[in-house]
Structures are given as C-alpha cells and as structure tokens.
Design a protein around this motif. Sequence first.
Motif, PDB file in Angstrom:
ATOM      1  N   ASN A 266       0.921  -1.407   0.067  1.00  0.00           N
ATOM      2  CA  ASN A 266      -0.115  -0.092   0.037  1.00  0.00           C
ATOM      3  C   ASN A 266       0.607   1.213  -0.082  1.00  0.00           C
ATOM      4  N   GLY A 267       1.983   1.072  -0.372  1.00  0.00           N
ATOM      5  CA  GLY A 267       3.108   2.378  -0.499  1.00  0.00           C
ATOM      6  C   GLY A 267       3.299   3.009   0.898  1.00  0.00           C
ATOM      7  N   THR A 268       3.245   2.265   1.812  1.00  0.00           N
ATOM      8  CA  THR A 268       3.765   2.570   3.265  1.00  0.00           C
ATOM      9  C   THR A 268       5.334   2.771   3.347  1.00  0.00           C
ATOM     10  N   PRO A 269       5.882   3.512   3.968  1.00  0.00           N
ATOM     11  CA  PRO A 269       7.266   3.502   4.216  1.00  0.00           C
ATOM     12  C   PRO A 269       7.458   2.540   5.440  1.00  0.00           C
ATOM     13  N   TYR A 270       6.782   1.420   5.545  1.00  0.00           N
ATOM     14  CA  TYR A 270       7.317   0.402   6.503  1.00  0.00           C
ATOM     15  C   TYR A 270       6.542  -0.812   6.415  1.00  0.00           C
ATOM     16  N   ASP A 271       7.201  -1.689   7.015  1.00  0.00           N
ATOM     17  CA  ASP A 271       6.168  -3.257   6.815  1.00  0.00           C
ATOM     18  C   ASP A 271       4.968  -3.246   7.634  1.00  0.00           C
ATOM     19  N   GLU A 272       3.915  -3.387   6.847  1.00  0.00           N
ATOM     20  CA  GLU A 272       2.766  -3.433   7.602  1.00  0.00           C
ATOM     21  C   GLU A 272       2.588  -4.593   8.583  1.00  0.00           C
ATOM     22  N   THR A 273       3.179  -5.523   8.488  1.00  0.00           N
ATOM     23  CA  THR A 273       3.257  -6.409   9.668  1.00  0.00           C
ATOM     24  C   THR A 273       4.363  -6.218  10.686  1.00  0.00           C
ATOM     25  N   PRO A 274       3.920  -5.813  11.883  1.00  0.00           N
ATOM     26  CA  PRO A 274       4.691  -5.413  12.877  1.00  0.00           C
ATOM     27  C   PRO A 274       5.969  -6.343  13.211  1.00  0.00           C
ATOM     28  N   ASN A 275       7.063  -6.195  13.738  1.00  0.00           N
ATOM     29  CA  ASN A 275       8.131  -7.011  14.198  1.00  0.00           C
ATOM     30  C   ASN A 275       7.917  -7.477  15.644  1.00  0.00           C
ATOM     31  N   GLY A 276       7.654  -8.555  15.715  1.00  0.00           N
ATOM     32  CA  GLY A 276       7.430  -9.176  17.193  1.00  0.00           C
ATOM     33  C   GLY A 276       8.470  -9.560  17.592  1.00  0.00           C
ATOM     34  N   ASN A 277       9.757  -9.632  17.018  1.00  0.00           N
ATOM     35  CA  ASN A 277      10.816  -9.801  17.623  1.00  0.00           C
ATOM     36  C   ASN A 277      11.250  -8.761  18.588  1.00  0.00           C
ATOM     37  N   VAL A 278      11.024  -7.495  18.171  1.00  0.00           N
ATOM     38  CA  VAL A 278      11.290  -6.534  18.760  1.00  0.00           C
ATOM     39  C   VAL A 278      10.376  -5.771  19.655  1.00  0.00           C
ATOM     40  N   LEU A 279       9.277  -5.520  19.145  1.00  0.00           N
ATOM     41  CA  LEU A 279       7.971  -4.846  19.925  1.00  0.00           C
ATOM     42  C   LEU A 279       6.484  -5.245  19.223  1.00  0.00           C
ATOM     43  N   ALA A 280       5.969  -6.116  20.009  1.00  0.00           N
ATOM     44  CA  ALA A 280       4.348  -6.383  19.497  1.00  0.00           C
ATOM     45  C   ALA A 280       3.486  -6.661  20.741  1.00  0.00           C
ATOM     46  N   ILE A 281       3.228  -5.601  21.454  1.00  0.00           N
ATOM     47  CA  ILE A 281       2.288  -5.797  22.636  1.00  0.00           C
ATOM     48  C   ILE A 281       1.162  -5.344  22.650  1.00  0.00           C
ATOM     49  N   THR A 282       0.149  -5.457  23.896  1.00  0.00           N
ATOM     50  CA  THR A 282      -0.858  -4.721  24.009  1.00  0.00           C
ATOM     51  C   THR A 282      -1.134  -4.028  25.375  1.00  0.00           C
ATOM     52  N   ILE A 283      -1.433  -2.872  25.625  1.00  0.00           N
ATOM     53  CA  ILE A 283      -1.186  -2.227  26.890  1.00  0.00           C
ATOM     54  C   ILE A 283      -2.883  -1.784  27.360  1.00  0.00           C
ATOM     55  N   ASP A 284      -3.159  -2.227  28.636  1.00  0.00           N
ATOM     56  CA  ASP A 284      -4.472  -2.224  29.097  1.00  0.00           C
ATOM     57  C   ASP A 284      -4.606  -0.570  29.510  1.00  0.00           C
TER      58      ASP A 284
END
Length: 336
Positions: A266-284
């Motif tokens: 989609n022409g984004t300047p980033y990979d649309e899939t997050p890098n879970g090896n670095v940071l992919a969390i949820t915060i309540d």
Amino acid sequence: MKKQMLKPVYALTILTVSTGLIFGGCKKEENEPETDPNSDTNTEMQSSSYEYEFNNGQVVASEAYNGKHMDNVAATMTVEELAANETKISVKLTNTVDGETYMVHAHDAADPSNTPNGTPYDETPNGNVFVQTANGNGGEVTVSQTVSMSYSSIISDYEGFFVVHDPLQAINTADISTYLIVGSFAREQTPTNFSSMSYNYDFNTGQVDPSYEYDGSHTNDLSAMLKIQELADGTSRVSVALMNSIDGETYMVHAHDQADPSNTPNGTPYDETPNGNVLAITIDGNGMTAYNNQFSGMSYADLTANYDAFFVVHDPLQAIDTTDPTTYVVLGGFAN
C-alpha cells in the motif's frame, strides 16, 4: 530515516555480589557509629545502608524480570545495631503501585544441587531474618523487622538473598524472573554498568508526515515513553508507558520495520506486519499511566543505534489498520 541518538534519560546501575553471583544494584554506605545514651558502657552503635536496583538478570542471566510492573521500583535496606544480639532491618521501596502488596523476603543461600528446583537459595523465606509485606501507596513505603542476630552477623556472616516479589502476579519462589528485585542480602556489590535509554513521543500531529496526522476521536493528551534496557544475557527489555490512557481500552503497540514504499502493498514506508521480535504488545488503559514490556533478542546497541523502524501506538477506538497512519495515536522513529 537517519537515526539520531538522544541523550539517555537515565542508566540503571547494576552491581555484583561478593559471593561470586551477580545481583541487583546495591551499594553499602557505612554510617558513623552512634552512641547509645542509655548504655552505662557508652556502646557505639553501627548502621549500614544498601541500595538495590531492578532485576535485569544479574543473578541468573536468563532470568531477568518478566512481568507488567514498571521498572522504576527500587529498594534501600538499612541495617541498624540495637544491642549485642539485636538488629533492626528496614527496607524502603520507592515507586510502589498504590493498593498492591509487596512480599519482601530473605532467602538463605543454598547449593542448587540440593534444592527442589535448582535455585541457589532456599525457596522458603527465612522469617528469623526478614519476612515482611509492604502495602504500596504510589510512592515510598518502609517496612522493618527486629531480629535476634548481631549486627556483625547480618553484614558479615549471613549468606542470603534479598527478594522483592512482584505483586502483579502469583508469587513463585522458584521463578527468579518474577522477582522485581533480587540481590545479596546486606552485602557490598560491584557495578556492571548495564545501559538504558528512554525516548519520549507526543501525540501524532503529523510529525513524521503531515498527511499522517491522526484522524479520530481519541483525546490528544496521550503521550508515550519507549525504553530500551540492556540485560545480562545480551538481549534487551523493550518497555512502553502510555500517559493519559483511556481506562478500559486496549492499545496495540508495535515496531514496524522501515521499508521502501515502492515495495510495500500500500505504498507505506514500513512493513505493515509488526516486528514481533522487537515490539508487539498490548497495553490495557487505566485512565492514567499504563505500562507493558517484552524481551527482544536484539542487543541494546542494535536497537538504539542500528535498527530502523517506526514506533506505533494504534488507536483503540477504531479498527486497527496498519495501512493507514492517520489511525495511529502515536507515530515516530523507533528509539529515535
């Protein structure tokens, strides 16, 4: 995107113990002897203080703290001579969570080959030395215990571990990764100088690109702090604090690797899939400062100097859309 290093907000100091194991940052401060006004022999009373930092894997490199408690909690232990065979031990905890109960224990050192789970300590705390609970109040809290041991026995002879258990998870005396603080009990220790750096992010008002400015109903007082910490095993802890979060809402917080827009769907300047090896969390969200963290296999140096990515906090009030940066309540260069 060119990476820019910011000055660290602070760096944790971690220390090693005289027993040969590495422990949470602790230093000994000898105070001037005090005179007991009630003693006919004018006895000189002694005291010592020891400071302990957060558990970043100093005891066992693979067992750095793993949980949702913020990493700014610290402890100070004071050992005071009262009489020939009586000593007062006090522990002050800072940055406690209001309403939570902290179990603070002394655990006797032991041969791991003789303990049920291979721990270098007796899993049952030693109530004759120190077993107390501290009620968190959002700030500092102090608990004390008077023991029938001499001052010199505590600071010179007793071999044990000082442990502050995490009040946000079930107590597990066999799992060091649940300990907020762990260190040598009343001993001088040597610094290991682990590194730490924090980065502050404002609400997304188009700082990365004006066309990416947030479009939604979330209040614009939200901000974020990203923190990278070096751990004993060479990996890192990546943590995020969200200020002014909405109570009851769940925030998805990601690292997205930078990419050539001509190569993304989609022409984004980033990979649309997050890098879970670095940071992919949820915060309540909790209506104030909310927090979570994860371990990353990347080193502190790589994350703070070489890793090119975006730090993203998605809007919890609308469906997640990694192709549309206008749905991001926070957006900026990762560790930049």
